[in-house]
Write a protein that holds these residues in place. Structure first.
Motif, PDB file in Angstrom:
ATOM      1  N   ARG A 124       2.214   2.003  -3.548  1.00 27.95           N
ATOM      2  CA  ARG A 124       1.380   2.267  -4.775  1.00 27.95           C
ATOM      3  C   ARG A 124       1.282   3.592  -5.251  1.00 27.95           C
ATOM      4  NH1 ARG A 124      -3.337  -0.819  -1.909  1.00 27.95           N
ATOM      5  NH2 ARG A 124      -2.454  -2.861  -1.501  1.00 27.95           N
ATOM      6  N   ARG A 145      -5.713   4.828 -10.398  1.00 27.13           N
ATOM      7  CA  ARG A 145      -5.190   4.527  -8.869  1.00 27.13           C
ATOM      8  C   ARG A 145      -4.856   3.138  -9.105  1.00 27.13           C
ATOM      9  NH1 ARG A 145      -8.662   2.436  -4.938  1.00 27.13           N
ATOM     10  NH2 ARG A 145     -10.854   2.146  -5.864  1.00 27.13           N
ATOM     11  N   ALA A 155      -4.784  -0.593  -6.647  1.00 30.25           N
ATOM     12  CA  ALA A 155      -5.342  -1.086  -5.550  1.00 30.25           C
ATOM     13  C   ALA A 155      -4.982  -2.450  -5.123  1.00 30.25           C
ATOM     14  CB  ALA A 155      -6.812  -0.938  -5.666  1.00 30.25           C
ATOM     15  N   GLU A 177       0.746  -1.121  -0.069  1.00 25.49           N
ATOM     16  CA  GLU A 177      -0.239   0.037   0.119  1.00 25.49           C
ATOM     17  C   GLU A 177       0.905   1.294   0.101  1.00 25.49           C
ATOM     18  OE1 GLU A 177      -3.683   1.988   2.607  1.00 25.49           O
ATOM     19  OE2 GLU A 177      -2.855   0.132   3.138  1.00 25.49           O
TER      20      GLU A 177
END
Length: 193
Positions: free
Chosen positions: A134, A172, A174, A131
């Motif tokens: 990213r 984005r 994820a 995370e």
């Protein structure tokens, strides 16, 4: 006849190609971030460029031991430069090939999210990205594996972000649990009913 140090030639050529590739990518990003890109937009059925890039990418992905599938409905209209969109999707598929092991499955999904937006997802079953990394990996010149053997200049995802911004959309990364999912959101063209 021509003579020379072939060992030097062999090393110089890939370095020169890498520099050319780097400058080409930088120029492309500068062009996309400029204001002239939107003038080239036309109303298109988004299924066409998405299907085309999947069909073009499938052989190299399959040669790399990956499985590629796509779900692409017809009739999703947007204002776009289809070549730019294909380049952005191609970068995502290249990344999936480079950064995931043999046996990874990659799925591309196009869907209308709302009346005003559409979503393209590129999901894989590989190792994913933490995370914390990213957001960082989308920035220019960032590669998470600087010692990797495959070529790269850390601009692929930055170009994807620039293309989405030029379209008035966003991008984005994820967790696909397992793997990574790249999500592209684009404004839809409203169709009178």
């Amino acid at each position: 006849g021509r003579s020379g140090n072939h060992a030097e030639d062999a090393g110089a050529r890939p370095r020169a190609n890498a520099v050319i590739s780097l400058f080409a990518a930088m120029l492309r990003i500068a062009e996309v971030e400029g204001t002239a890109v939107a003038r080239k937009f036309q109303e298109i059925d988004l299924s066409q460029p998405v299907t085309t890039i999947c069909e073009m990418s499938a052989p190299s992905l399959e040669d790399g031991g990956h499985t590629l599938g796509w779900t692409v409905p017809d009739g999703i209209a947007i204002q776009s430069d289809p070549e730019l969109l294909m380049q952005a999707l191609g970068n995502l598929l290249d990344n999936a090939l480079i950064h995931t092991p043999t046996g990874t499955r990659i799925d591309v999904l196009l869907e209308r999210q709302t009346d005003r937006s559409v979503r393209i997802c590129v999901a894989d079953t590989g190792p994913g990205i933490t995370e914390g990394d990213r957001e960082r990996v989308v920035r220019r010149f960032v590669t998470l594996d600087p010692g990797r053997s495959r070529p790269g200049h850390g601009l692929g995802l930055n170009l994807v972000a620039a293309v989405m911004k030029a379209h008035g959309g966003w991008f984005r990364l994820a967790d696909n649990a397992p793997g990574l999912i790249a999500i592209l959101i684009l404004p839809a063209t409203l169709v009178d009913t």
